[in-house]
Design a protein around this motif. Structure first.
Motif, PDB file in Angstrom:
ATOM      1  N   VAL A 156      13.228 -20.615 -74.942  1.00 18.44           N
ATOM      2  CA  VAL A 156      14.618 -20.159 -74.846  1.00 18.44           C
ATOM      3  C   VAL A 156      14.667 -18.643 -74.700  1.00 18.44           C
ATOM      4  O   VAL A 156      15.394 -18.121 -73.851  1.00 18.44           O
ATOM      5  CB  VAL A 156      15.431 -20.618 -76.079  1.00 18.44           C
ATOM      6  CG1 VAL A 156      16.779 -19.930 -76.131  1.00 18.44           C
ATOM      7  CG2 VAL A 156      15.609 -22.118 -76.060  1.00 18.44           C
TER       8      VAL A 156
ATOM      9  N   MET B 214      16.671 -14.602 -67.199  1.00 22.84           N
ATOM     10  CA  MET B 214      18.029 -14.621 -66.679  1.00 22.84           C
ATOM     11  C   MET B 214      18.665 -13.228 -66.725  1.00 22.84           C
ATOM     12  O   MET B 214      19.340 -12.826 -65.780  1.00 22.84           O
ATOM     13  CB  MET B 214      18.888 -15.618 -67.441  1.00 22.84           C
ATOM     14  CG  MET B 214      20.195 -15.885 -66.741  1.00 22.84           C
ATOM     15  SD  MET B 214      21.086 -17.317 -67.318  1.00 22.84           S
ATOM     16  CE  MET B 214      21.504 -16.834 -68.953  1.00 22.84           C
TER      17      MET B 214
ATOM     18  N   ALA C 146      15.919 -16.656 -71.398  1.00 27.61           N
ATOM     19  CA  ALA C 146      17.017 -15.695 -71.538  1.00 27.61           C
ATOM     20  C   ALA C 146      16.628 -14.339 -70.957  1.00 27.61           C
ATOM     21  O   ALA C 146      17.427 -13.698 -70.263  1.00 27.61           O
ATOM     22  CB  ALA C 146      17.402 -15.549 -73.007  1.00 27.61           C
TER      23      ALA C 146
ATOM     24  N   ALA D 167      25.223 -17.853 -63.284  1.00 27.50           N
ATOM     25  CA  ALA D 167      24.484 -17.832 -64.555  1.00 27.50           C
ATOM     26  C   ALA D 167      25.215 -18.641 -65.613  1.00 27.50           C
ATOM     27  O   ALA D 167      24.600 -19.395 -66.373  1.00 27.50           O
ATOM     28  CB  ALA D 167      24.278 -16.398 -65.029  1.00 27.50           C
ATOM     29  N   VAL D 168      26.535 -18.504 -65.661  1.00 29.31           N
ATOM     30  CA  VAL D 168      27.333 -19.283 -66.616  1.00 29.31           C
ATOM     31  C   VAL D 168      27.232 -20.770 -66.297  1.00 29.31           C
ATOM     32  O   VAL D 168      27.094 -21.596 -67.199  1.00 29.31           O
ATOM     33  CB  VAL D 168      28.803 -18.801 -66.614  1.00 29.31           C
ATOM     34  CG1 VAL D 168      29.690 -19.738 -67.400  1.00 29.31           C
ATOM     35  CG2 VAL D 168      28.897 -17.388 -67.158  1.00 29.31           C
TER      36      VAL D 168
ATOM     37  N   GLY E   7      22.558 -26.496 -68.614  1.00 29.89           N
ATOM     38  CA  GLY E   7      21.511 -26.698 -69.613  1.00 29.89           C
ATOM     39  C   GLY E   7      22.056 -27.219 -70.930  1.00 29.89           C
ATOM     40  O   GLY E   7      21.453 -28.084 -71.576  1.00 29.89           O
ATOM     41  N   PHE E   8      23.211 -26.705 -71.324  1.00 32.88           N
ATOM     42  CA  PHE E   8      23.832 -27.149 -72.567  1.00 32.88           C
ATOM     43  C   PHE E   8      24.191 -28.632 -72.502  1.00 32.88           C
ATOM     44  O   PHE E   8      23.885 -29.400 -73.419  1.00 32.88           O
ATOM     45  CB  PHE E   8      25.077 -26.305 -72.844  1.00 32.88           C
ATOM     46  CG  PHE E   8      25.827 -26.711 -74.068  1.00 32.88           C
ATOM     47  CD1 PHE E   8      25.368 -26.365 -75.327  1.00 32.88           C
ATOM     48  CD2 PHE E   8      26.990 -27.450 -73.968  1.00 32.88           C
ATOM     49  CE1 PHE E   8      26.057 -26.745 -76.461  1.00 32.88           C
ATOM     50  CE2 PHE E   8      27.689 -27.838 -75.087  1.00 32.88           C
ATOM     51  CZ  PHE E   8      27.225 -27.474 -76.346  1.00 32.88           C
TER      52      PHE E   8
ATOM     53  N   ILE F 131      23.902 -21.989 -67.536  1.00 34.64           N
ATOM     54  CA  ILE F 131      23.896 -22.117 -68.995  1.00 34.64           C
ATOM     55  C   ILE F 131      24.631 -23.388 -69.418  1.00 34.64           C
ATOM     56  O   ILE F 131      24.150 -24.152 -70.265  1.00 34.64           O
ATOM     57  CB  ILE F 131      24.530 -20.872 -69.652  1.00 34.64           C
ATOM     58  CG1 ILE F 131      23.618 -19.668 -69.463  1.00 34.64           C
ATOM     59  CG2 ILE F 131      24.803 -21.101 -71.128  1.00 34.64           C
ATOM     60  CD1 ILE F 131      24.260 -18.351 -69.825  1.00 34.64           C
TER      61      ILE F 131
END
Length: 64
Positions: free
Chosen positions: A8, A15, A12, A29-30, A36-37, A33
């Motif tokens: 992670v 990114m 990060a 990028a959002v 992935g969440f 994220i």
């Protein structure tokens, strides 16, 4: 747990470097994220975890 935390942190950092370098914009990028969440809470998450664990064991077993 230590391996997943390291991954992670590594992802990060990658990114942040991509965003600062202009290769990745904030919007995508959002989206990445959030993807992935939600992927982590899906049914395929255990299979992904097993693959990543086996890759980590293989890499840790390599001796130079």
């Amino acid at each position: 747990m230590a391996i997943s935390l390291s991954v992670v942190v590594l992802l990060a950092i990658v990114m942040v470097v991509l965003i600062r370098g202009g290769s990745l914009k904030a919007g995508p990028a959002v989206v990445a994220i959030l993807f992935g969440f939600f992927l982590a809470s899906s049914g395929v998450a255990p299979a992904i975890r097993r693959v990543l664990d086996s890759i980590a064991q293989t890499v840790s077993g390599i001796s130079f």
